[in-house]
Motif scaffolding. Structure first.
Motif, mmCIF file in Angstrom:
data_model
loop_
_atom_site.group_PDB
_atom_site.id
_atom_site.type_symbol
_atom_site.label_atom_id
_atom_site.label_comp_id
_atom_site.label_asym_id
_atom_site.label_seq_id
_atom_site.Cartn_x
_atom_site.Cartn_y
_atom_site.Cartn_z
ATOM 1 N N GLU A 67 -1.546 13.148 -7.707
ATOM 2 C CA GLU A 67 -0.771 12.756 -6.532
ATOM 3 C C GLU A 67 0.064 11.535 -6.883
ATOM 4 O OE1 GLU A 67 -3.618 11.819 -3.484
ATOM 5 O OE2 GLU A 67 -4.441 10.120 -4.597
ATOM 6 N N ARG A 68 1.091 11.298 -6.106
ATOM 7 C CA ARG A 68 1.946 10.125 -6.285
ATOM 8 C C ARG A 68 1.297 8.920 -5.620
ATOM 9 N NH1 ARG A 68 4.599 11.186 -10.440
ATOM 10 N NH2 ARG A 68 6.046 12.909 -10.312
ATOM 11 N N PRO A 69 1.688 7.720 -6.066
ATOM 12 C CA PRO A 69 1.187 6.503 -5.403
ATOM 13 C C PRO A 69 1.639 6.452 -3.950
ATOM 14 C CG PRO A 69 2.323 5.968 -7.459
ATOM 15 C CD PRO A 69 2.579 7.421 -7.184
ATOM 16 N N LEU A 70 0.864 5.771 -3.115
ATOM 17 C CA LEU A 70 1.283 5.541 -1.730
ATOM 18 C C LEU A 70 2.610 4.799 -1.749
ATOM 19 C CD1 LEU A 70 -2.063 4.425 -0.065
ATOM 20 C CD2 LEU A 70 -0.866 6.613 0.198
ATOM 21 N N GLY A 71 3.527 5.186 -0.909
ATOM 22 C CA GLY A 71 4.828 4.519 -0.841
ATOM 23 C C GLY A 71 5.773 4.904 -1.957
ATOM 24 N N ASN A 72 5.522 6.001 -2.649
ATOM 25 C CA ASN A 72 6.363 6.420 -3.765
ATOM 26 C C ASN A 72 7.837 6.517 -3.369
ATOM 27 O OD1 ASN A 72 6.768 7.809 -6.538
ATOM 28 N ND2 ASN A 72 7.612 9.277 -5.091
ATOM 29 N N ASP A 73 8.123 7.216 -2.273
ATOM 30 C CA ASP A 73 9.519 7.462 -1.903
ATOM 31 C C ASP A 73 10.278 6.166 -1.615
ATOM 32 O OD1 ASP A 73 9.054 10.151 -2.261
ATOM 33 O OD2 ASP A 73 8.778 10.563 -0.119
ATOM 34 N N SER A 74 9.662 5.250 -0.867
ATOM 35 C CA SER A 74 10.355 3.997 -0.553
ATOM 36 C C SER A 74 10.504 3.129 -1.804
ATOM 37 C CB SER A 74 9.641 3.233 0.555
ATOM 38 O OG SER A 74 8.334 2.883 0.182
ATOM 39 N N TYR A 75 9.497 3.139 -2.678
ATOM 40 C CA TYR A 75 9.598 2.369 -3.927
ATOM 41 C C TYR A 75 10.751 2.896 -4.777
ATOM 42 C CZ TYR A 75 8.747 0.656 -8.603
ATOM 43 O OH TYR A 75 8.919 0.095 -9.842
ATOM 44 N N VAL A 76 10.815 4.205 -4.939
ATOM 45 C CA VAL A 76 11.869 4.810 -5.765
ATOM 46 C C VAL A 76 13.242 4.507 -5.175
ATOM 47 C CG1 VAL A 76 12.816 7.014 -6.571
ATOM 48 C CG2 VAL A 76 10.351 6.560 -6.763
ATOM 49 N N MET A 77 13.370 4.544 -3.848
ATOM 50 C CA MET A 77 14.655 4.215 -3.210
ATOM 51 C C MET A 77 15.043 2.763 -3.487
ATOM 52 S SD MET A 77 14.628 6.301 0.396
ATOM 53 C CE MET A 77 15.952 5.297 1.015
ATOM 54 N N ARG A 78 14.070 1.846 -3.438
ATOM 55 C CA ARG A 78 14.359 0.431 -3.714
ATOM 56 C C ARG A 78 14.766 0.209 -5.166
ATOM 57 N NH1 ARG A 78 9.503 -0.353 -1.045
ATOM 58 N NH2 ARG A 78 8.529 -1.124 -2.946
#
Length: 171
Positions: free
Chosen positions: A141-152
């Motif tokens: 699984e991906r880390p929690l908050g993956n999508d927001s981290y990648v966007m930042r």
């Protein structure tokens, strides 16, 4: 084996960050590690030849009996003038493994790549640490908050610019 070192020549005409000139100390250390790797290659990893001393690409294969068995991933190591006093930047190239400490952009949440780095560590020891991290994983699984981290991180933000919080040593 002397001929093997031709794969570690630096490009002298390129101005990209991966081809920048290295200090003599950094170049010597990287060449020493390359020589050791060529003389005693680890069976779990494969160096992919390049003519750029400051950037290595290494294939890492999942260990037998783990979630990543029969899978392989590419790691990119970028070295600076401060190597080995400073860790290289290490990321997984796409597609990054599904892992609770690896973001979909390839950034790795592993303390030895940041505040727990020691100049005694090598590319080889980093690879074995990452293999161990993959091998101990119990759920893809991906880390929690993956999508927001990648966007930042859009636009090429380095994982070394992140203020990592290491709180989980179990995977």
């Amino acid at each position: 084996m002397e001929a093997g070192f031709s794969m570690f020549k630096r490009k002298s005409t390129s101005k990209s960050s991966s081809s920048k000139g290295l200090s003599k100390a950094a170049a010597y250390r990287i060449q020493t590690e390359a020589h050791e790797w060529l003389m005693n290659p680890p069976s779990e990893f494969e160096y992919l030849p390049s003519d750029d001393l400051s950037r290595w690409i290494v294939r890492i294969s999942g260990a037998k009996g783990t979630l990543y068995e029969n899978e392989s991933f590419l790691l990119q190591f970028d070295f600076t003038d401060d190597y080995p006093m400073e860790a290289p930047e290490v990321i997984f190239l796409p597609p990054a493994p599904l892992h609770p400490h690896i973001y979909s952009n390839g950034h790795i949440c592993l303390d030895i790549l940041y505040d727990k780095w020691s100049p005694a560590m090598t590319v080889n020891s980093i690879c074995f640490s990452l293999l161990s991290m993959l091998s101990s994983c119990t759920k893809k699984e991906r880390p929690l908050g993956n999508d927001s981290y990648v966007m930042r991180c859009a636009g090429g933000r380095s994982p070394k610019e992140v203020n990592w919080h290491f709180h989980d040593d179990k995977v």
